[in-house]
Design a protein around this motif. Structure first.
Motif, mmCIF file in Angstrom:
data_model
loop_
_atom_site.group_PDB
_atom_site.id
_atom_site.type_symbol
_atom_site.label_atom_id
_atom_site.label_comp_id
_atom_site.label_asym_id
_atom_site.label_seq_id
_atom_site.Cartn_x
_atom_site.Cartn_y
_atom_site.Cartn_z
ATOM 1 N N PHE A 1 -14.541 11.575 -0.985
ATOM 2 C CA PHE A 1 -14.163 10.177 -0.731
ATOM 3 C C PHE A 1 -12.658 10.065 -0.590
ATOM 4 N N LYS A 2 -12.257 8.924 -0.032
ATOM 5 C CA LYS A 2 -10.829 8.638 0.194
ATOM 6 C C LYS A 2 -10.449 7.368 -0.554
ATOM 7 N N LEU A 3 -9.342 7.416 -1.259
ATOM 8 C CA LEU A 3 -8.840 6.236 -1.968
ATOM 9 C C LEU A 3 -7.467 5.865 -1.447
ATOM 10 N N GLU A 4 -7.131 4.583 -1.605
ATOM 11 C CA GLU A 4 -5.762 4.137 -1.357
ATOM 12 C C GLU A 4 -5.300 3.341 -2.563
ATOM 13 N N PHE A 5 -4.043 3.505 -2.894
ATOM 14 C CA PHE A 5 -3.464 2.792 -4.021
ATOM 15 C C PHE A 5 -2.384 1.848 -3.525
ATOM 16 N N GLY A 6 -2.123 0.806 -4.331
ATOM 17 C CA GLY A 6 -1.085 -0.154 -3.984
ATOM 18 C C GLY A 6 -0.180 -0.391 -5.169
ATOM 19 N N LYS A 7 0.953 -1.007 -4.898
ATOM 20 C CA LYS A 7 1.913 -1.338 -5.947
ATOM 21 C C LYS A 7 2.036 -2.861 -6.002
ATOM 22 N N THR A 8 1.823 -3.438 -7.178
ATOM 23 C CA THR A 8 1.907 -4.896 -7.331
ATOM 24 C C THR A 8 3.369 -5.326 -7.368
ATOM 25 N N ALA A 9 3.563 -6.644 -7.363
ATOM 26 C CA ALA A 9 4.928 -7.201 -7.442
ATOM 27 C C ALA A 9 5.643 -6.687 -8.691
ATOM 28 N N GLU A 10 4.878 -6.443 -9.773
ATOM 29 C CA GLU A 10 5.496 -5.947 -11.021
ATOM 30 C C GLU A 10 5.660 -4.431 -11.018
ATOM 31 N N ILE B 1 0.845 -1.199 0.000
ATOM 32 C CA ILE B 1 0.000 0.000 0.000
ATOM 33 C C ILE B 1 0.884 1.254 0.000
ATOM 34 N N VAL B 2 0.612 2.159 -0.920
ATOM 35 C CA VAL B 2 1.277 3.468 -0.913
ATOM 36 C C VAL B 2 0.690 4.216 0.288
ATOM 37 N N PRO B 3 1.531 4.620 1.255
ATOM 38 C CA PRO B 3 0.944 5.145 2.506
ATOM 39 C C PRO B 3 0.407 6.576 2.388
ATOM 40 N N LEU B 4 -0.451 6.753 1.383
ATOM 41 C CA LEU B 4 -1.094 8.057 1.170
ATOM 42 C C LEU B 4 -2.597 7.851 1.155
ATOM 43 N N GLU B 5 -3.334 8.696 1.864
ATOM 44 C CA GLU B 5 -4.783 8.712 1.719
ATOM 45 C C GLU B 5 -5.075 9.808 0.710
ATOM 46 N N VAL B 6 -5.730 9.434 -0.371
ATOM 47 C CA VAL B 6 -5.990 10.361 -1.471
ATOM 48 C C VAL B 6 -7.446 10.781 -1.371
ATOM 49 N N ILE B 7 -7.673 12.055 -1.120
ATOM 50 C CA ILE B 7 -9.044 12.525 -0.875
ATOM 51 C C ILE B 7 -9.479 13.500 -1.962
ATOM 52 N N ILE B 8 -10.605 13.177 -2.565
ATOM 53 C CA ILE B 8 -11.212 14.060 -3.571
ATOM 54 C C ILE B 8 -12.488 14.635 -2.963
ATOM 55 N N ARG B 9 -12.692 15.933 -3.198
ATOM 56 C CA ARG B 9 -13.901 16.590 -2.684
ATOM 57 C C ARG B 9 -14.620 17.329 -3.811
ATOM 58 N N ASN B 10 -15.947 17.150 -3.845
ATOM 59 C CA ASN B 10 -16.792 17.890 -4.775
ATOM 60 C C ASN B 10 -17.619 18.948 -4.060
ATOM 61 N N VAL B 11 -17.829 18.746 -2.768
ATOM 62 C CA VAL B 11 -18.690 19.596 -1.944
ATOM 63 C C VAL B 11 -17.996 19.740 -0.585
ATOM 64 N N SER B 12 -18.060 20.911 0.019
ATOM 65 C CA SER B 12 -17.404 21.093 1.320
ATOM 66 C C SER B 12 -18.093 20.247 2.390
ATOM 67 N N ASP C 1 -18.050 3.717 4.254
ATOM 68 C CA ASP C 1 -16.992 3.999 5.240
ATOM 69 C C ASP C 1 -16.034 5.063 4.716
ATOM 70 N N THR C 2 -15.837 5.087 3.405
ATOM 71 C CA THR C 2 -14.757 5.897 2.826
ATOM 72 C C THR C 2 -15.252 7.002 1.902
ATOM 73 N N CYS C 3 -16.567 7.129 1.798
ATOM 74 C CA CYS C 3 -17.143 8.183 0.948
ATOM 75 C C CYS C 3 -18.198 8.941 1.759
ATOM 76 N N ARG C 4 -18.479 10.180 1.366
ATOM 77 C CA ARG C 4 -19.684 10.856 1.879
ATOM 78 C C ARG C 4 -20.728 10.842 0.777
ATOM 79 N N PHE C 5 -21.871 10.254 1.113
ATOM 80 C CA PHE C 5 -22.996 10.155 0.193
ATOM 81 C C PHE C 5 -24.177 10.918 0.793
#
Ligand code: TMP
Length: 237
Positions: free
Chosen positions: A176-185, A86-97, A197-201
């Motif tokens: 919402f919050k995303l997490e990315f990972g890096k595969t073996a390749e 896991i890339v230890p970054l929480e990536v947060i996108i916002r459309n509304v405050s 849990d990870t989005c506001r709806f």
């Protein structure tokens, strides 16, 4: 594919080894936490809902050109995924405050932005996931510039897809919050989950909250909100 030894237990999921060194099984729990684990509780049925919703959305994202860790849903709570670091970054996108944006900048919730914002925080509960920018992330060797550019591109693509998908079922995608990972390749793929849990709806008409804020803020009917989101997506009666 069988579960072998447990590799990791997080706040909402466990990860198990399999006989294939490149594949692991994630098992979604009903446990809910907020405020870096300070508040603890259970949301009955959440594990199954988050598992099924995440897989439903990730399948569509794959088709839309965003690579994900998803391999195959195994059961209600268990999914076979590519083993990633896991890339230890929480990536947060916002459309509304909302949430920490409103608190930090002293603005009410519900201001619709002309364009989405993106921010990163360092995934580290002990430090309370501090906000950082791309320069900080590179300095801390959390990711390379190339990886950050790719992560940004994928995160905005997820937003375009998810916003439309939610609008079609009467839901405003607030953030919402995303997490990315890096595969073996070394491939960067979307990992973790996409769920209440990870989005506001928010309901489009009433702005009723249909996500984990009901747990964080003790608003009641938490299970009902998760179930309502499954209904909206056509995944439940
Ligand atoms: P925030 O407004 O509290 O920064 O949250 C932004 C989005 O990120 C919101 O949709 C909830 C999600 N989120 C997580 O998935 N995990 C977390 O630990 C936090 C704080 C937020």
């Amino acid at each position: 594919m069988e579960k072998r030894e447990q590799l990791y237990e997080g706040k909402a999921k466990k990860v198990f080894a399999t006989d294939d060194p490149n594949l692991v099984i994630v098992s979604y729990k009903d446990d809910a936490t907020a405020f870096d684990g300070l508040k603890k509780g259970t949301i009955t049925g959440k594990g199954s809902i988050n598992n099924r919703m995440t897989n439903f959305l990730m399948k569509k994202l794959e088709a839309a050109g965003v690579p994900t860790h998803l391999v195959e849903e195994l059961s209600d709570r268990d999914t076979l995924v590519k083993k990633v670091s896991i890339v230890p970054l929480e990536v947060i996108i916002r459309n509304v405050s909302a949430g920490s944006f409103s608190k930090k900048y002293g603005v009410p919730e519900g201001i619709v932005f002309d364009a989405p914002t993106i921010e990163f925080s360092y995934k580290n509960d002990d430090l309370h996931d501090p906000l950082l920018n791309a320069y900080h992330a590179v300095a801390l060797k959390l990711a390379t510039w190339e990886e950050i550019e790719l992560i940004k591109k994928y995160a905005f693509a997820v937003n375009d897809f998810l916003k439309a998908e939610m609008l079609a079922c009467g839901v405003t995608l607030v953030d919402f919050k995303l997490e990315f990972g890096k595969t073996a390749e070394g491939q960067i793929v979307l990992a973790d989950e996409i769920s209440p849990d990870t989005c506001r709806f928010w309901d489009v008409k009433t702005n009723e909250k249909l996500d984990k804020d009901r747990f964080r803020r003790d608003l009641g009917n938490v299970e009902g909100a998760y179930h309502e989101m499954m209904k909206r997506l056509g995944l439940a009666e």
